[in-house]
Design a protein around this motif. Structure first.
Motif, PDB file in Angstrom:
ATOM      1  N   UNK B  92       0.831  -1.220   0.000  1.00  0.00           N
ATOM      2  CA  UNK B  92       0.000   0.000   0.000  1.00  0.00           C
ATOM      3  C   UNK B  92       0.862   1.266   0.000  1.00  0.00           C
ATOM      4  N   UNK B  93       1.973   1.258   0.752  1.00  0.00           N
ATOM      5  CA  UNK B  93       2.786   2.490   0.793  1.00  0.00           C
ATOM      6  C   UNK B  93       3.502   2.713  -0.537  1.00  0.00           C
ATOM      7  N   UNK B  94       3.916   1.607  -1.199  1.00  0.00           N
ATOM      8  CA  UNK B  94       4.522   1.763  -2.526  1.00  0.00           C
ATOM      9  C   UNK B  94       3.493   2.331  -3.489  1.00  0.00           C
ATOM     10  N   UNK B  95       2.253   1.806  -3.424  1.00  0.00           N
ATOM     11  CA  UNK B  95       1.178   2.293  -4.290  1.00  0.00           C
ATOM     12  C   UNK B  95       0.863   3.748  -3.999  1.00  0.00           C
ATOM     13  N   UNK B  96       0.883   4.104  -2.716  1.00  0.00           N
ATOM     14  CA  UNK B  96       0.548   5.466  -2.322  1.00  0.00           C
ATOM     15  C   UNK B  96       1.622   6.455  -2.773  1.00  0.00           C
ATOM     16  N   UNK B  97       2.884   6.045  -2.684  1.00  0.00           N
ATOM     17  CA  UNK B  97       3.985   6.899  -3.161  1.00  0.00           C
ATOM     18  C   UNK B  97       3.804   7.190  -4.649  1.00  0.00           C
ATOM     19  N   UNK B  98       3.532   6.133  -5.404  1.00  0.00           N
ATOM     20  CA  UNK B  98       3.346   6.296  -6.847  1.00  0.00           C
ATOM     21  C   UNK B  98       2.118   7.165  -7.147  1.00  0.00           C
ATOM     22  N   UNK B  99       1.021   6.943  -6.405  1.00  0.00           N
ATOM     23  CA  UNK B  99      -0.198   7.710  -6.605  1.00  0.00           C
ATOM     24  C   UNK B  99       0.012   9.181  -6.286  1.00  0.00           C
ATOM     25  N   UNK B 100       0.739   9.453  -5.189  1.00  0.00           N
ATOM     26  CA  UNK B 100       0.993  10.835  -4.790  1.00  0.00           C
ATOM     27  C   UNK B 100       1.806  11.578  -5.832  1.00  0.00           C
ATOM     28  N   UNK B 101       2.755  10.872  -6.439  1.00  0.00           N
ATOM     29  CA  UNK B 101       3.573  11.505  -7.476  1.00  0.00           C
ATOM     30  C   UNK B 101       2.754  11.735  -8.741  1.00  0.00           C
ATOM     31  N   UNK B 102       2.003  10.699  -9.166  1.00  0.00           N
ATOM     32  CA  UNK B 102       1.229  10.864 -10.406  1.00  0.00           C
ATOM     33  C   UNK B 102       0.159  11.940 -10.265  1.00  0.00           C
ATOM     34  N   UNK B 103      -0.423  12.070  -9.044  1.00  0.00           N
ATOM     35  CA  UNK B 103      -1.473  13.076  -8.847  1.00  0.00           C
ATOM     36  C   UNK B 103      -0.979  14.473  -9.218  1.00  0.00           C
ATOM     37  N   UNK B 104       0.324  14.707  -9.083  1.00  0.00           N
ATOM     38  CA  UNK B 104       0.878  16.021  -9.392  1.00  0.00           C
ATOM     39  C   UNK B 104       0.895  16.306 -10.890  1.00  0.00           C
ATOM     40  N   UNK B 105       0.835  15.229 -11.708  1.00  0.00           N
ATOM     41  CA  UNK B 105       0.945  15.426 -13.160  1.00  0.00           C
ATOM     42  C   UNK B 105      -0.353  15.169 -13.913  1.00  0.00           C
ATOM     43  N   UNK B 106      -1.307  14.510 -13.230  1.00  0.00           N
ATOM     44  CA  UNK B 106      -2.539  14.123 -13.914  1.00  0.00           C
ATOM     45  C   UNK B 106      -3.505  15.307 -13.953  1.00  0.00           C
ATOM     46  N   UNK B 177      -3.589   1.413  -2.339  1.00  0.00           N
ATOM     47  CA  UNK B 177      -2.706   2.495  -1.926  1.00  0.00           C
ATOM     48  C   UNK B 177      -2.627   3.573  -2.980  1.00  0.00           C
ATOM     49  N   UNK B 178      -2.581   3.132  -4.226  1.00  0.00           N
ATOM     50  CA  UNK B 178      -2.492   4.045  -5.354  1.00  0.00           C
ATOM     51  C   UNK B 178      -3.738   4.917  -5.465  1.00  0.00           C
ATOM     52  N   UNK B 179      -4.898   4.280  -5.447  1.00  0.00           N
ATOM     53  CA  UNK B 179      -6.173   4.999  -5.544  1.00  0.00           C
ATOM     54  C   UNK B 179      -6.350   5.924  -4.337  1.00  0.00           C
ATOM     55  N   UNK B 180      -5.903   5.445  -3.166  1.00  0.00           N
ATOM     56  CA  UNK B 180      -6.016   6.245  -1.952  1.00  0.00           C
ATOM     57  C   UNK B 180      -5.317   7.593  -2.110  1.00  0.00           C
ATOM     58  N   UNK B 181      -4.072   7.570  -2.539  1.00  0.00           N
ATOM     59  CA  UNK B 181      -3.309   8.799  -2.712  1.00  0.00           C
ATOM     60  C   UNK B 181      -3.878   9.688  -3.805  1.00  0.00           C
ATOM     61  N   UNK B 182      -4.282   9.081  -4.914  1.00  0.00           N
ATOM     62  CA  UNK B 182      -4.773   9.852  -6.057  1.00  0.00           C
ATOM     63  C   UNK B 182      -6.082  10.551  -5.744  1.00  0.00           C
ATOM     64  N   UNK B 183      -6.976   9.870  -5.003  1.00  0.00           N
ATOM     65  CA  UNK B 183      -8.333  10.377  -4.846  1.00  0.00           C
ATOM     66  C   UNK B 183      -8.696  10.763  -3.419  1.00  0.00           C
ATOM     67  N   UNK B 184      -7.808  10.527  -2.459  1.00  0.00           N
ATOM     68  CA  UNK B 184      -8.091  10.937  -1.089  1.00  0.00           C
ATOM     69  C   UNK B 184      -9.049  10.053  -0.335  1.00  0.00           C
ATOM     70  N   UNK B 223       1.788  13.622   2.853  1.00  0.00           N
ATOM     71  CA  UNK B 223       3.075  14.321   2.882  1.00  0.00           C
ATOM     72  C   UNK B 223       3.361  14.972   1.525  1.00  0.00           C
ATOM     73  N   UNK B 224       3.073  14.224   0.449  1.00  0.00           N
ATOM     74  CA  UNK B 224       3.348  14.750  -0.888  1.00  0.00           C
ATOM     75  C   UNK B 224       2.459  15.974  -1.176  1.00  0.00           C
ATOM     76  N   UNK B 225       1.166  15.870  -0.850  1.00  0.00           N
ATOM     77  CA  UNK B 225       0.263  17.006  -1.067  1.00  0.00           C
ATOM     78  C   UNK B 225       0.695  18.207  -0.216  1.00  0.00           C
ATOM     79  N   UNK B 226       1.078  17.940   1.028  1.00  0.00           N
ATOM     80  CA  UNK B 226       1.496  19.027   1.915  1.00  0.00           C
ATOM     81  C   UNK B 226       2.713  19.749   1.337  1.00  0.00           C
ATOM     82  N   UNK B 227       3.663  18.959   0.861  1.00  0.00           N
ATOM     83  CA  UNK B 227       4.877  19.535   0.275  1.00  0.00           C
ATOM     84  C   UNK B 227       4.592  20.408  -0.932  1.00  0.00           C
ATOM     85  N   UNK B 228       3.508  20.100  -1.651  1.00  0.00           N
ATOM     86  CA  UNK B 228       3.168  20.880  -2.833  1.00  0.00           C
ATOM     87  C   UNK B 228       2.160  21.982  -2.542  1.00  0.00           C
ATOM     88  N   UNK B 229       1.873  22.203  -1.253  1.00  0.00           N
ATOM     89  CA  UNK B 229       0.984  23.297  -0.876  1.00  0.00           C
ATOM     90  C   UNK B 229      -0.495  23.028  -1.108  1.00  0.00           C
TER      91      UNK B 229
END
Lengths: 93, 283
Positions: B92-106, B177-184, B223-229
């Protein structure tokens, strides 16, 4: 009850209570128009405590698994921490 | 994003609205065994006009809060399968890391369409929720390296279970994990039915283990969303407090509420959410 479970329960309880209390105080200060940086600082600290609580639980688990010499789970929990560290790095770019 | 006038200084009406919305989402989440995110995110985007990214970020903060509060209460009940949880958290954390990064570009519209699809899937799963029992009534049965045993009130004794098809559980956890990060959202809606229907984990143990996992998973995304404001503490505060109050109230209400019609109602609501998300994504 299992010792690890007990420690995890304590970490989660303290993190939940601390972050909720800080959020509540910070929000009341904001709504009460308290000037200065204090409300903003409290809310930011609350958010950081909130986000840091689950990773703290993983740190506690690593320590407990080392103590139990359960190396498979030491490695697994360290990988989880590594992925979280990856998120911190990704947050900066 | 012209949210700035709303954020600074904080608008009391907006704070109260988010607090109440969080409360309702938290109570519904507890009553239905879902996180509140699936209701909070559409409310923040469709009703308040937040960009999906900040709605997802705020919702992730509430996911963490719910996970910590619920798991603290459950620690010691043996319902949480710590070992299984730790194994699946790797995924889940690997999926969430990937989701958090992709969310910034999608693109926003892509996220909206994805949310619509997930909402439809959740609605269908809610109506056709499989309620198979996986427990072995013999407390001395070998539960394997990852299995577990716990006291089950319904059968009045200690029951045990074995974990089956671990690779499938890992893949499902990665996706969750991926969907979690991407969609909250928490991602329990993917893991719990999967663990229950295919991996041999009893429903209550699957739900408790998933609830523990979503905290760490959401922390990685937050953490990723926080870092990006995209995660404002000012907006997270009322949402987190609302969800905490709502889930506290929800645990005291669930015993009397007829969950069946509530599920149907929520499924209909989610389908409406899905349609609104699709409509908005083409605009």
């Amino acid at each position: 009850m299992n010792r690890l479970e007990q420690h995890i329960g304590t970490v989660l309880r303290v993190g939940t209570i601390a972050s909720s209390a800080l959020f509540a105080i910070g929000l009341l200060l904001v709504l009460g128009h308290v000037a200065g940086e204090l409300p903003r600082v409290l809310l930011t600290v609350a958010l950081i405590v909130l986000i840091a609580t689950p990773p703290m639980r993983v740190v506690i688990s690593v320590i407990e698994y080392v103590r139990e010499r359960d190396w498979t789970f030491v490695v697994l929990t360290l990988i989880v921490l590594l992925a979280l560290a990856g998120s911190v790095v990704a947050a900066r770019f | 994003m012209n949210l700035l006038p709303l954020l600074n200084p904080l608008n009391p009406a907006l704070t109260l609205t988010i607090l109440v919305a969080g409360g309702i989402a938290g109570a519904l989440g507890i009553a239905l065994g879902l996180g509140g995110g699936i209701f909070l995110v559409p409310f923040l985007t469709l009703a308040l006009g937040f960009p999906l990214k900040s709605a997802a970020a705020i919702s992730l903060a509430t996911v963490i809060a719910t996970s910590s509060a619920v798991s603290a209460r459950r620690a010691g009940s043996h319902l949480i399968n710590l070992r299984l949880g730790m194994v699946l958290e790797v995924a889940t954390t690997a999926g969430s890391l990937l989701g958090g990064i992709t969310a910034q570009f999608v693109a926003e519209s892509t996220l909206q369409r994805l949310f619509g699809l997930v909402a439809i899937a959740v609605a269908l799963a809610m109506v056709a929720r499989i309620n198979r029992r996986n427990v072995i009534a013999d407390p001395d049965a070998d539960s394997g390296r990852l299995g577990g045993r716990f006291y089950e009130a319904e059968s009045g004794g200690v029951v045990s279970y074995r974990v089956k098809r671990l690779p499938l559980a890992l893949v499902g956890s990665f996706v969750a994990g991926n969907v979690s990060s991407l969609l909250g959202i928490g991602g329990g809606i993917i893991k719990v039915p999967l663990l229950n229907a295919w991996c041999g984990v009893p429903l209550r143990a699957a739900a408790a283990t998933s609830a523990l996992m979503i905290g760490v998973t959401a922390a990685g995304g937050a953490v990723i969303y926080y870092g990006h404001g995209d995660l404002s503490p000012m907006l997270a505060a009322p949402a987190v407090l609302g969800v905490q109050l709502g889930s506290w109230a929800g645990t005291h209400l669930t015993n009397q509420t007829p969950v069946k019609w509530l599920k149907v109602l929520m499924a209909v609501l989610l389908l409406v959410v899905a349609v609104l998300m699709f409509v908005r994504s083409v605009r």
